[in-house]
Write an enzyme that holds these catalytic residues in place. Structure first.
Site, PDB file in Angstrom:
ATOM      1  N   LYS A 178       0.798  -1.184   0.063  1.00 57.91           N
ATOM      2  CA  LYS A 178       0.079   0.103   0.011  1.00 57.91           C
ATOM      3  C   LYS A 178       0.998   1.254   0.129  1.00 57.91           C
ATOM      4  O   LYS A 178       1.290   1.605   1.060  1.00 57.91           O
ATOM      5  CB  LYS A 178      -0.845   0.056   1.321  1.00 57.91           C
ATOM      6  CG  LYS A 178      -2.076   0.899   1.212  1.00 57.91           C
ATOM      7  CD  LYS A 178      -2.040   2.003   0.863  1.00 57.91           C
ATOM      8  CE  LYS A 178      -1.799   2.944   2.004  1.00 57.91           C
ATOM      9  NZ  LYS A 178      -1.549   4.495   1.643  1.00 57.91           N
ATOM     10  N   GLY A 231       6.736   5.414   8.562  1.00 58.29           N
ATOM     11  CA  GLY A 231       5.937   6.729   8.602  1.00 58.29           C
ATOM     12  C   GLY A 231       6.006   7.155   9.869  1.00 58.29           C
ATOM     13  O   GLY A 231       6.827   7.376  10.638  1.00 58.29           O
ATOM     14  N   SER A 232       4.960   8.029  10.134  1.00 56.92           N
ATOM     15  CA  SER A 232       4.683   8.962  11.682  1.00 56.92           C
ATOM     16  C   SER A 232       4.713   7.807  12.907  1.00 56.92           C
ATOM     17  O   SER A 232       3.917   6.777  12.649  1.00 56.92           O
ATOM     18  CB  SER A 232       3.412   9.692  11.385  1.00 56.92           C
ATOM     19  OG  SER A 232       2.457   9.021  11.466  1.00 56.92           O
ATOM     20  N   GLY A 236       2.178   4.580  13.211  1.00 60.57           N
ATOM     21  CA  GLY A 236       2.794   3.436  13.673  1.00 60.57           C
ATOM     22  C   GLY A 236       2.218   2.703  14.732  1.00 60.57           C
ATOM     23  O   GLY A 236       2.289   1.571  14.719  1.00 60.57           O
ATOM     24  N   GLU A 253       9.258   1.834  11.348  1.00 65.31           N
ATOM     25  CA  GLU A 253      10.410   2.663  11.029  1.00 65.31           C
ATOM     26  C   GLU A 253       9.606   3.877  11.214  1.00 65.31           C
ATOM     27  O   GLU A 253       9.096   4.404  10.361  1.00 65.31           O
ATOM     28  CB  GLU A 253      11.204   2.309   9.922  1.00 65.31           C
ATOM     29  CG  GLU A 253      12.502   2.969   9.888  1.00 65.31           C
ATOM     30  CD  GLU A 253      12.555   4.171   9.497  1.00 65.31           C
ATOM     31  OE1 GLU A 253      12.236   5.205  10.336  1.00 65.31           O
ATOM     32  OE2 GLU A 253      12.831   4.619   8.486  1.00 65.31           O
ATOM     33  N   CYS A 287      13.683  10.287   7.232  1.00 61.73           N
ATOM     34  CA  CYS A 287      13.568   9.812   8.444  1.00 61.73           C
ATOM     35  C   CYS A 287      14.907   9.974   9.171  1.00 61.73           C
ATOM     36  O   CYS A 287      14.863  10.416  10.392  1.00 61.73           O
ATOM     37  CB  CYS A 287      13.136   8.487   8.392  1.00 61.73           C
ATOM     38  SG  CYS A 287      13.844   7.112   7.511  1.00 61.73           S
ATOM     39  N   GLU A 386       9.806  15.871  15.390  1.00 62.26           N
ATOM     40  CA  GLU A 386      10.430  15.707  13.799  1.00 62.26           C
ATOM     41  C   GLU A 386       9.524  16.767  13.097  1.00 62.26           C
ATOM     42  O   GLU A 386       8.377  16.884  12.960  1.00 62.26           O
ATOM     43  CB  GLU A 386      10.069  14.350  13.392  1.00 62.26           C
ATOM     44  CG  GLU A 386      10.584  14.097  12.011  1.00 62.26           C
ATOM     45  CD  GLU A 386      10.156  12.612  11.561  1.00 62.26           C
ATOM     46  OE1 GLU A 386       8.985  12.050  11.884  1.00 62.26           O
ATOM     47  OE2 GLU A 386      11.153  11.962  11.198  1.00 62.26           O
TER      48      GLU A 386
HETATM   49  P1  NAP Z   1       1.813   8.520   7.957  1.00 64.28           P
HETATM   50  O1  NAP Z   1       0.378   9.146   7.982  1.00 64.28           O
HETATM   51  O2  NAP Z   1       2.368   7.991   9.021  1.00 64.28           O
HETATM   52  O3  NAP Z   1       1.904   8.089   6.408  1.00 64.28           O
HETATM   53  C1  NAP Z   1       2.737   6.751   5.942  1.00 64.28           C
HETATM   54  C2  NAP Z   1       1.877   5.558   5.378  1.00 64.28           C
HETATM   55  O4  NAP Z   1       0.791   5.195   6.299  1.00 64.28           O
HETATM   56  C3  NAP Z   1       1.145   6.177   4.253  1.00 64.28           C
HETATM   57  O5  NAP Z   1       1.042   4.974   3.153  1.00 64.28           O
HETATM   58  C4  NAP Z   1      -0.309   6.396   4.673  1.00 64.28           C
HETATM   59  O6  NAP Z   1      -1.295   6.193   3.653  1.00 64.28           O
HETATM   60  C5  NAP Z   1      -0.423   5.098   5.689  1.00 64.28           C
HETATM   61  N1  NAP Z   1      -1.371   5.345   6.608  1.00 64.28           N
HETATM   62  C6  NAP Z   1      -1.875   6.610   7.124  1.00 64.28           C
HETATM   63  N2  NAP Z   1      -2.905   6.304   8.116  1.00 64.28           N
HETATM   64  C7  NAP Z   1      -3.024   4.780   8.308  1.00 64.28           C
HETATM   65  C8  NAP Z   1      -3.686   4.126   9.038  1.00 64.28           C
HETATM   66  N3  NAP Z   1      -4.925   4.446   9.804  1.00 64.28           N
HETATM   67  N4  NAP Z   1      -3.737   2.846   8.813  1.00 64.28           N
HETATM   68  C9  NAP Z   1      -2.695   2.060   7.952  1.00 64.28           C
HETATM   69  N5  NAP Z   1      -2.054   2.984   6.994  1.00 64.28           N
HETATM   70  C10 NAP Z   1      -1.988   4.224   7.175  1.00 64.28           C
HETATM   71  O7  NAP Z   1       2.629   9.928   7.421  1.00 64.28           O
HETATM   72  P2  NAP Z   1       2.441  11.049   6.594  1.00 64.28           P
HETATM   73  O8  NAP Z   1       0.822  11.851   7.090  1.00 64.28           O
HETATM   74  O9  NAP Z   1       2.419  11.084   5.338  1.00 64.28           O
HETATM   75  O10 NAP Z   1       3.361  12.266   7.289  1.00 64.28           O
HETATM   76  C11 NAP Z   1       3.223  12.691   8.552  1.00 64.28           C
HETATM   77  C12 NAP Z   1       4.429  12.809   9.337  1.00 64.28           C
HETATM   78  O11 NAP Z   1       4.924  11.506   9.582  1.00 64.28           O
HETATM   79  C13 NAP Z   1       5.519  13.691   8.743  1.00 64.28           C
HETATM   80  O12 NAP Z   1       5.323  15.080   8.605  1.00 64.28           O
HETATM   81  C14 NAP Z   1       6.634  12.956   9.250  1.00 64.28           C
HETATM   82  O13 NAP Z   1       7.082  13.815  10.406  1.00 64.28           O
HETATM   83  C15 NAP Z   1       6.288  11.556   9.494  1.00 64.28           C
HETATM   84  N6  NAP Z   1       7.173  10.848   8.400  1.00 64.28           N
HETATM   85  C16 NAP Z   1       7.941   9.840   8.628  1.00 64.28           C
HETATM   86  C17 NAP Z   1       8.525   9.080   7.792  1.00 64.28           C
HETATM   87  C18 NAP Z   1       9.378   8.214   7.877  1.00 64.28           C
HETATM   88  O14 NAP Z   1      10.278   8.047   7.039  1.00 64.28           O
HETATM   89  N7  NAP Z   1       9.786   7.827   9.218  1.00 64.28           N
HETATM   90  C19 NAP Z   1       7.834   9.219   6.535  1.00 64.28           C
HETATM   91  C20 NAP Z   1       6.706   9.971   6.269  1.00 64.28           C
HETATM   92  C21 NAP Z   1       6.417  10.765   7.101  1.00 64.28           C
HETATM   93  P3  NAP Z   1      -1.648   7.609   2.911  1.00 64.28           P
HETATM   94  O15 NAP Z   1      -0.562   8.809   3.084  1.00 64.28           O
HETATM   95  O16 NAP Z   1      -2.071   7.328   1.657  1.00 64.28           O
HETATM   96  O17 NAP Z   1      -2.880   8.227   3.537  1.00 64.28           O
END
Ligand code: NAP
Ligand code: MG
Length: 484
Positions: A178, A231-232, A236, A253, A287, A386
């Site tokens: 996904k 992701g976040s 997570g 991660e 990250c 972050e």
């Molecule tokens: P996020 O919401 O954690 O998204 C990461 C992934 O998880 C995306 O594929 C997202 O899908 C999916 N996702 C979101 N809600 C979910 C749920 N309830 N169940 C299962 N999967 C779900 O991250 P973001 O909103 O894109 O970014 C927000 C913050 O996260 C950033 O500002 C940053 O601080 C952090 N971040 C960290 C990393 C890292 O490498 N550690 C990467 C990205 C973001 P959709 O995006 O398609 O909704």
């Protein structure tokens, strides 16, 4: 809408590109200028159900029947095809994610390298024999978990797909991917590459869609045996809770607030490029970004001045112009980062340097001027949270003990860099830093796909990258055979 060379509204399920269960679509925007790029299908729980069923059928069928060496050969083919499509992948990533072309190309090459590494390793993961007791022969087997779910963010789609799907396929799992809805075009091309390489139907299924819908359906699906999430922290934690309900392992991660620690005896000429690049690479949306620069007080002013010179030279612009810094992924992410810069202003933080934004940037682009803040107190929100944008904070320290206390003083623990000419101190620091990777007199080791990667505490748990990932993406079975 632009022609991107293929139909991005199709999902890859059971080896076929097919429409989603729902006709609903989601728009994709080009963050360099805000224009509508194309649209994708809003994958939902019915699509996830079909994808998980296809993955299970692949395990019970052609994919599960391959030997480890045969799986490895498919991955090696995928690697070779990825190399031939690297420029196309970089171009798509520039349009979809706003990455300067050289970064997208580096990501494509990393994807190819992951597939090469895991292709080569597929038949080299051995079990053990255990000298248990007379009358027994006892051994361990490394087996696939089964169907693995991969939820990938938008910041490094190709690299994260390479390290998680690559390792999972090498161990014989069947994957449901996904991608982030804001960055799924290269994921779809990855599906084309898998098909072209002859990956059996259902071994890789790709369902773009929203996190709360397709992502939540995948993470809670009872047919999934392992989850990998990047992701976040907040999401997570939801993924881990969903995994707990199905009692399955999960690799998380979750980013960080990683420090580079500069001692007064450091080779500053060597350190300077890393101090800045590791903060502004991918517009800070990394990250393992070095978002905190800790500097021993004796050289603080010099490091601040020399970092500021580099900031002044940074060129910001549209991804296709291939400059130092592109736009952020979205208007939402830009607002988040600007919010932090607003807080910096309100709390009187000093701006040590800010790159200038050219006057002719496209109005709808999601640009933020790279900003260096110094000095910042270690407990300030900008030194704790972050930001995920091109913003670095500098924190002065006195001596090793204080450096460690500050470095370990956030909720995160992903990576750390140490710059010193004192070898004993470097080793002491490496032992005492609470994180998953420590870099001495470098930062990031050029990506080092061979090096296990992951965090502690709010940065997550489990390891991807390197050979270690192959253990995470497999289950250990012990067999004890009684004989005369
Ligand atoms: P996020 O919401 O954690 O998204 C990461 C992934 O998880 C995306 O594929 C997202 O899908 C999916 N996702 C979101 N809600 C979910 C749920 N309830 N169940 C299962 N999967 C779900 O991250 P973001 O909103 O894109 O970014 C927000 C913050 O996260 C950033 O500002 C940053 O601080 C952090 N971040 C960290 C990393 C890292 O490498 N550690 C990467 C990205 C973001 P959709 O995006 O398609 O909704
Ligand atoms: Mg996009």
């Amino acid at each position: 809408m632009q022609d991107i060379g293929f139909n991005p509204r199709l999902l890859l399920i059971n080896g076929q590109w097919r429409p989603g269960a729902s006709a609903e679509t989601l728009p994709l925007h080009n963050p360099s200028d805000g224009s509508l790029l194309t649209e994708i299908t809003r994958g939902n729980s019915a699509d996830i159900n079909a994808a998980v069923a296809a993955a299970q059928a692949a395990l019970d069928g052609d994919w599960g029947a391959l030997s480890a060496a045969e799986r490895g050969r498919v991955l090696l083919k995928m690697s070779a095809i990825t190399l031939t499509r690297a420029d196309e992948l970089a171009h798509l990533e520039a349009l979809d994610v706003g990455k300067p072309l050289k970064q997208g190309r580096a990501d494509a090459l990393a994807l190819a390298r992951y597939l090469e590494f895991y292709g080569g390793a597929a038949d080299k993961v051995h079990g053990q024999t255990i000298p248990f007791a007379n009358g027994y022969t006892t051994l361990t087997l490394r087996e696939p978990h089964g169907v693995t779910g991969h939820i990938v963010p938008w910041n490094y789609p190709m690299q994260i797909i390479g390290r998680s799907v690559g390792a999972a396929l090498a161990m014989g799992n069947a994957c449901v991917l996904k991608p982030a809805e804001e960055a799924c075009l290269t994921a779809l091309v990855f599906g084309q590459i898998a098909q072209e390489a002859g990956l059996p139907a259902g071994a890789l299924n790709i369902v773009p869609g929203l996190g709360d819908e397709a992502g939540a359906a995948l993470s809670s699906h009872p047919g999934v045996a392992h989850l990998s999430f990047t992701g976040s922290v907040a999401v997570g934690q939801r993924i881990q809770a969903a995994a707990a309900r199905n009692t399955i392992p999960v690799t998380l991660e979750l980013g960080g607030k990683s420090p580079q620690i500069v001692f007064a005896d450091a080779d500053l000429d060597a350190a300077l490029p890393f101090l800045v690049n590791a903060g502004i690479q991918n517009a800070g949306q990394t990250c393992s970004a070095a978002s905190r620069i800790l500097v021993e007080r004796a050289v603080f002013d010099e490091v601040r001045r020399r970092m500021a010179e580099r900031y002044a030279a940074l060129r910001v612009g549209p991804a296709l112009h291939d400059l130092d810094v592109g736009p952020l992924i979205s208007a939402r992410q830009r607002e988040l980062v600007l919010g932090y810069l607003g807080l910096a202003r309100e709390t009187g933080l000093a701006v040590a340097a800010q790159a200038s934004l050219p006057a002719d940037l496209p109005a709808g682009g999601c640009y933020v001027a790279p900003t260096l803040l110094a000095p910042v107190a270690p407990d300030h929100r900008l030194a704790q949270e972050e930001i995920f944008g091109p913003v670095q904070v500098m924190i002065p320290f006195d001596g090793e003990a204080e450096a460690l206390q500050i470095a370990n003083g956030t909720a995160y623990g992903l990576v750390a860099g140490v710059w010193t000419r004192d070898g004993s101190r470097a080793l002491r620091m490496a032992r005492k830093l609470r994180c998953g990777q420590v870099f001495i007199n470098n930062y990031g080791a050029g990506g080092g796909i061979e090096l296990p990667f992951g965090g502690v505490r709010h940065s997550g748990h489990g390891r991807e990258k390197g050979f270690e990932a192959l253990y995470g993406f497999s289950a250990l079975k012990t067999v004890a055979i009684k004989h005369d």
